[in-house]
Design a protein around this motif. Structure first.
Motif, PDB file in Angstrom:
ATOM      1  N   LEU A  97       0.836  -1.206   0.000  1.00 29.00           N
ATOM      2  CA  LEU A  97       0.000   0.000   0.000  1.00 29.00           C
ATOM      3  C   LEU A  97       0.868   1.252   0.000  1.00 29.00           C
ATOM      4  N   LYS A  98       1.971   1.190   0.723  1.00 32.01           N
ATOM      5  CA  LYS A  98       2.910   2.316   0.720  1.00 32.01           C
ATOM      6  C   LYS A  98       3.466   2.566  -0.679  1.00 32.01           C
ATOM      7  N   ALA A  99       3.705   1.502  -1.413  1.00 22.03           N
ATOM      8  CA  ALA A  99       4.220   1.639  -2.783  1.00 22.03           C
ATOM      9  C   ALA A  99       3.217   2.385  -3.660  1.00 22.03           C
ATOM     10  N   ILE A 100       1.937   2.094  -3.478  1.00 20.91           N
ATOM     11  CA  ILE A 100       0.888   2.801  -4.240  1.00 20.91           C
ATOM     12  C   ILE A 100       0.878   4.277  -3.859  1.00 20.91           C
ATOM     13  N   VAL A 101       0.926   4.551  -2.546  1.00 18.89           N
ATOM     14  CA  VAL A 101       0.909   5.939  -2.049  1.00 18.89           C
ATOM     15  C   VAL A 101       2.107   6.714  -2.600  1.00 18.89           C
ATOM     16  N   GLU A 102       3.273   6.092  -2.544  1.00 19.34           N
ATOM     17  CA  GLU A 102       4.495   6.760  -3.004  1.00 19.34           C
ATOM     18  C   GLU A 102       4.404   7.140  -4.474  1.00 19.34           C
ATOM     19  N   PHE A 103       3.831   6.275  -5.276  1.00 16.83           N
ATOM     20  CA  PHE A 103       3.683   6.545  -6.703  1.00 16.83           C
ATOM     21  C   PHE A 103       2.682   7.683  -6.937  1.00 16.83           C
ATOM     22  N   LEU A 104       1.558   7.644  -6.225  1.00 16.08           N
ATOM     23  CA  LEU A 104       0.514   8.656  -6.415  1.00 16.08           C
ATOM     24  C   LEU A 104       0.957  10.046  -5.981  1.00 16.08           C
ATOM     25  N   ALA A 105       1.904  10.120  -5.055  1.00 16.00           N
ATOM     26  CA  ALA A 105       2.357  11.416  -4.537  1.00 16.00           C
ATOM     27  C   ALA A 105       3.364  12.102  -5.448  1.00 16.00           C
ATOM     28  N   LYS A 106       3.780  11.426  -6.534  1.00 21.99           N
ATOM     29  CA  LYS A 106       4.763  12.014  -7.447  1.00 21.99           C
ATOM     30  C   LYS A 106       4.150  13.200  -8.199  1.00 21.99           C
TER      31      LYS A 106
END
Length: 410
Positions: free
Chosen positions: A47-56
């Protein structure tokens, strides 16, 4: 089975293969559902990986805001608290550099984390999280939201035993509540203000607020009774004075008071009669933790409040009293008793002089000696019990005798 690397790859593929933001949102939601439906030990990391991508920065706000809404509304509340905290803190950290873009989502994350910390009893951390919400920034929250937020932050700081941190938010709430017509929030502000005064040891002001709330028909019965109980406690803990006396009279006449305290105690306080140790113990059971704090004299707030009442009662009977005898009657160290009398004198709440040479308190205003019936009602047992051990007591017509022998009746 999904893995953190696989999730990163899938997110990258979604944005490379699908040009439409609507399509990207649909695919991201499918991936998100796949991650949370296949429970695994590294689910939070995925889930953190998804968040990190979306915050770019290269992800459009239309997509990232939609997906962050899904994470805030559906995923965070669904996860167990410990895992939810980990993901929420990670989301907050990743959105922080673009705070202006994600103010709404950050507020939801902060509320969620605050709720968890509050359940854990970590009041201060819960308050700090809510205080970090930028309510006066570009994204304009409603006035009602601001007011409710300020009051909740203040309440949490008070629960944490830090009313000084709460006070600025009460002041902000005071200004904001004038801008809303919401009666429920106006009432909540009155409760918040009363609690603030209570926690800041402004007991007489708190008692007045609480007593008004105890008659408010917008409150439920149990809420009105809680306000009445708070009125009783704050009135007793307040310093002696006219407002306190008026409140004691009102409480004595209020039939509901007997639910919480013996009316005989209220009557003694109202008539300024001596309060016994067992009655002090009865009052102590009503106190909240912050009301049991020690004063600068090393005694409790309640002990000092009752001592002031008892000093006023003693003043009605004696015109002079030895400091040693006064301490004995008040069940405290004579030096502490002298300090309390000194404070009452300096605040002009009692007319007396402290004779340091001979160790006496000399009361200046002499009231008429109570008649036999009134005297019997005062139940001045401690004096009777220890009369034979207090040889310094002398009657009024022998006041010219050596003052070292004791104190003088009126």
């Amino acid at each position: 089975m999904n893995s953190v690397d696989q999730v990163r790859y899938d997110m990258k593929q979604i944005f490379e293969l699908w040009p439409s933001d609507i399509q990207r949102i649909t695919k991201c939601r499918i991936l998100l559902n796949s991650v949370i439906s296949t429970w695994s030990t590294n689910m939070v990391e995925m889930l953190k990986a998804i968040v990190e991508f979306l915050a770019k920065n290269n992800v459009t706000l239309f997509v990232s805001r939609q997906m962050f809404s899904d994470l805030c509304m559906k995923v965070l509340p669904w996860l167990p608290n410990e895992q939810s905290k980990l993901l929420a803190h990670f989301m907050r950290d990743k959105m922080q550099p673009r705070e202006v873009d994600f103010e709404y989502h950050m507020s939801i994350v902060c509320h969620h984390l605050s709720y968890i910390y509050e359940k854990e009893g970590n009041w201060k951390e819960a308050a700090y999280l809510l205080a970090s919400i930028p309510v006066e920034s570009y994204y304009r929250f409603s006035i009602d939201y601001e007011l409710d937020l300020y009051m909740k932050i203040a309440r949490l700081f008070m629960e944490a035993g830090d009313p000084w941190m709460a006070e600025p938010f009460v002041k902000k709430a005071s200004l904001t509540q004038n801008l809303t017509s919401n009666k429920g929030l106006h009432l909540s502000f009155k409760v918040c203000l009363a609690r603030m005064m209570d926690f800041r040891f402004k007991f007489i002001e708190a008692a007045q607020q609480y007593y008004e709330l105890s008659h408010c028909l917008l409150f439920k019965e149990n809420e009105r009774l809680t306000s009445l109980k708070n009125t009783i406690v704050c009135t007793i803990l307040s310093v002696t004075g006219d407002i306190r006396m008026q409140l004691l009279k009102s409480l004595f006449k209020d039939e509901r008071s007997k639910i919480f305290i013996k009316l005989s105690i209220l009557e003694k306080l109202r008539m300024v009669r001596l309060i016994k140790p067992c009655e002090i113990d009865h009052i102590d059971t009503l106190l909240l933790p912050h009301q049991k704090m020690k004063t600068s004299y090393g005694t409790s707030i309640l002990t000092e409040a009752i001592a002031e009442n008892n000093i006023q009662a003693i003043k009605k009977i004696y015109k002079n009293i030895g400091i040693e005898s006064l301490g004995h009657l008040l069940k405290m160290e004579p030096e502490i008793a002298k300090l309390i009398v000194g404070r009452m004198i300096s605040e002009k709440r009692i007319e007396a002089l402290i004779d340091h040479t001979y160790g006496f308190i000399r009361f200046k205003s002499i009231a008429t000696m109570p008649n036999e019936l009134e005297y019997s009602h005062m139940k001045f047992e401690p004096v009777n019990i220890h009369l034979n051990r207090m040889s310094e007591l002398i009657p009024a017509d022998e006041s010219k005798q050596n003052t070292k022998n004791g104190h003088t009746d009126k």
